[in-house]
Scaffold this motif. Sequence first.
Motif, short mmCIF file in Angstrom:
data_model
loop_
_atom_site.label_atom_id
_atom_site.label_comp_id
_atom_site.label_asym_id
_atom_site.label_seq_id
_atom_site.Cartn_x
_atom_site.Cartn_y
_atom_site.Cartn_z
N ASP A 36 -41.44 -68.46 -59.88
CA ASP A 36 -41.16 -67.06 -59.31
C ASP A 36 -41.93 -66.12 -60.23
OD1 ASP A 36 -40.09 -67.80 -56.91
OD2 ASP A 36 -38.08 -67.59 -57.71
N HIS A 37 -41.58 -66.24 -61.66
CA HIS A 37 -42.01 -65.41 -62.39
C HIS A 37 -43.29 -65.27 -62.82
CE1 HIS A 37 -37.89 -64.77 -63.71
NE2 HIS A 37 -38.22 -63.99 -64.51
N ALA A 38 -43.94 -66.82 -62.77
CA ALA A 38 -45.21 -66.75 -62.89
C ALA A 38 -46.29 -66.03 -61.99
CB ALA A 38 -45.71 -68.50 -62.86
N MET A 39 -45.48 -65.95 -60.54
CA MET A 39 -46.15 -65.30 -59.77
C MET A 39 -46.41 -63.69 -59.87
SD MET A 39 -47.60 -67.22 -57.36
CE MET A 39 -47.73 -68.90 -56.54
N GLY A 40 -45.91 -63.15 -60.90
CA GLY A 40 -45.35 -61.73 -60.97
C GLY A 40 -46.71 -60.80 -60.85
N LEU A 41 -47.92 -61.21 -61.17
CA LEU A 41 -49.03 -60.51 -61.07
C LEU A 41 -49.54 -60.31 -59.57
CD1 LEU A 41 -50.94 -61.43 -64.06
CD2 LEU A 41 -49.40 -59.53 -63.82
N HIS A 42 -48.96 -61.20 -58.47
CA HIS A 42 -49.43 -60.97 -57.23
C HIS A 42 -48.57 -60.47 -56.20
CE1 HIS A 42 -52.90 -63.69 -58.17
NE2 HIS A 42 -51.97 -64.55 -58.69
N SER A 43 -49.00 -59.79 -55.13
CA SER A 43 -48.31 -59.30 -54.10
C SER A 43 -48.60 -60.14 -52.90
CB SER A 43 -48.33 -57.83 -53.91
OG SER A 43 -49.65 -57.75 -53.76
N LEU A 44 -47.64 -60.02 -51.69
CA LEU A 44 -48.03 -60.70 -50.56
C LEU A 44 -48.09 -59.83 -49.37
CD1 LEU A 44 -48.35 -63.74 -49.30
CD2 LEU A 44 -45.87 -63.80 -49.11
N HIS A 45 -48.84 -60.10 -48.34
CA HIS A 45 -49.00 -58.92 -47.25
C HIS A 45 -49.22 -59.87 -45.91
CE1 HIS A 45 -49.52 -55.98 -50.25
NE2 HIS A 45 -50.11 -56.83 -50.94
N VAL A 46 -48.09 -59.54 -45.00
CA VAL A 46 -48.29 -60.30 -43.90
C VAL A 46 -48.23 -59.41 -42.40
CG1 VAL A 46 -47.25 -62.11 -42.42
CG2 VAL A 46 -46.90 -62.16 -44.84
N VAL A 47 -49.16 -59.29 -41.77
CA VAL A 47 -49.24 -58.49 -40.29
C VAL A 47 -49.03 -59.23 -39.27
CG1 VAL A 47 -50.47 -56.89 -39.25
CG2 VAL A 47 -50.79 -57.07 -41.99
N PHE A 48 -48.08 -59.02 -38.42
CA PHE A 48 -48.02 -59.51 -37.15
C PHE A 48 -48.39 -58.73 -35.97
CE2 PHE A 48 -44.74 -61.43 -39.80
CZ PHE A 48 -44.84 -62.76 -39.62
N TYR A 49 -49.27 -59.08 -35.09
CA TYR A 49 -50.05 -58.24 -34.01
C TYR A 49 -49.51 -58.70 -32.70
CZ TYR A 49 -53.83 -56.80 -37.56
OH TYR A 49 -54.39 -56.22 -38.47
N TYR A 50 -49.01 -57.61 -31.84
CA TYR A 50 -48.54 -57.77 -30.63
C TYR A 50 -49.29 -57.18 -29.72
CZ TYR A 50 -44.67 -59.88 -33.29
OH TYR A 50 -43.84 -60.52 -34.02
N LYS A 51 -49.65 -57.63 -28.35
CA LYS A 51 -50.58 -56.88 -27.56
C LYS A 51 -49.80 -55.66 -26.86
CE LYS A 51 -54.77 -57.14 -25.52
NZ LYS A 51 -56.05 -57.22 -25.92
N GLU A 52 -48.65 -56.28 -26.34
CA GLU A 52 -47.76 -55.57 -25.40
C GLU A 52 -47.03 -54.40 -26.29
OE1 GLU A 52 -47.20 -58.68 -25.75
OE2 GLU A 52 -47.68 -59.78 -23.91
N GLN A 53 -46.52 -53.46 -25.60
CA GLN A 53 -45.84 -52.48 -26.54
C GLN A 53 -44.36 -53.13 -26.58
OE1 GLN A 53 -46.11 -48.85 -27.47
NE2 GLN A 53 -44.51 -49.99 -28.47
N LEU A 54 -44.08 -53.08 -27.41
CA LEU A 54 -42.67 -53.64 -28.08
C LEU A 54 -41.32 -52.64 -27.59
CD1 LEU A 54 -42.94 -55.53 -30.99
CD2 LEU A 54 -43.16 -56.67 -28.65
N PHE A 55 -40.38 -53.06 -27.06
CA PHE A 55 -38.98 -52.46 -26.89
C PHE A 55 -39.56 -50.97 -26.01
CE2 PHE A 55 -40.08 -53.38 -31.34
CZ PHE A 55 -39.47 -54.50 -31.53
N GLY A 56 -40.27 -51.32 -25.10
CA GLY A 56 -40.69 -50.24 -24.12
C GLY A 56 -41.46 -49.13 -24.82
#
Length: 456
Positions: A36-56
Amino acid sequence: MPAADGRSRVVVHSKLTVVSSRPVVPGKAHTLTALDHAMGLHSLHVVFYYKEQLFGSIDLDPLRVSLSETLSLYPQVTGRVDKNPDGNWEVKCNDAGVRVLMARVGTTLDEWLTSGDGSEERLLTMWDDMPDDHSIWSPYRIQINEFEGGGVAIGLSCTHMHADPTCATLLIKSWAETHRREAISHPLFVDESSALGGRPVDQVINKKSSAAYYEAKSVASKTTSLPVKKMGTATFKFSNSTIKRELNSCPGATPFDLLAAMFWTQIARLKPSESKTKHSFSVCIDFRKKKSFGYYGNALHFSLLSVPEVEQLEREDGLAHVVGVVHRHVLSQKEEDFWSGMDWFEAQKGEGDKFGEPFKLYGPELTCVSMEHMLDDCQPLMYGVMFEKEKKPVHVSYHVGNMEGEGLIMVMPAPEGGLARTVMVTLPEEELARLCEAEAISSLNPTMLLSGRQAI
């Protein structure tokens, strides 16, 4: 690409902090591992795309309630990082909460996926690096983006010290299942004593190639400065039928083996002739076992595959031969290789048991990440992140921050499951433009997304 007037199409209009629904036990802390410490210079980014309008409609109240319930299960997510007496980072598990941003995107989801590019996509997961005053810094950020016409993108950003792609995916999946009032199918756990199967403490450090590779990367990061290049990202989606057809000539190979070999050879053709004496390729695989699939933290293993002139190898013996080279290398990476690397990270402790300094694990050589393990009965786990029943993501993206060197390839399952795969490629912009026109790739008729150009 941005709007015609040059303004960003992503506008954040509100920010808040969401805390857990139950208070955290005072004094609890989560220890970060050497990896975990060795990974300290990196960040992580995840995007989930949804076609429909969620939650109305985008109403934050039901989302906030279910997120609070989820966070109560994972206090290491809501806490803040601090140094322990050894000088190592740890997470003070408290009720500080997670930053949540709400944004509007000035286009439709379909238009975004065809006209956007990787740099613009990062605006869906806006991120602030750790400031000097880290006591007020949230290691996690969630951004809910509403497109014109009803589409939604949910972005998660975090420091790579906390999570790798699998861990981040399962966190959002837990939230989605909690929102649907269903049992969490892949809960995260933080029991370090049983993490990843455990390793006998009296076992000596194994001086295998993985430890030597990390040693070389660590030294290079301190002694070699790489030229800064403007990078671009493009996404290719290959159908189940296409991959099945191509694998017919590669007995035993996986879709990862095939696509890693194909993109490696094509990218090698783009390099200047003076750099073609030897081609090195970093392969990143996840070492979670079935019984520890929900391990919270980093379980990645990087290994080096080198061959003389990979594109010459393809010309003489065919792509199937290169696929075989990749396949045999992946198969050769055993659990002991992973633990050899972990031993090396542990051995870098200095005075007072302080871990060694982090370095860039993604790079400088071309790095290819396999997410083959993210299939459950041929169904991709990331496309099972459903906030409403049967409303699956239409696309999921992964980005690694502060990546350097020749580039990054991520091979992951595609929405249709089976053998279909999505490949995200980050390269210097000039190379990426040429790669998108490579006949060997275009002949497989991929669907192209987020490349700033129209589909092939």
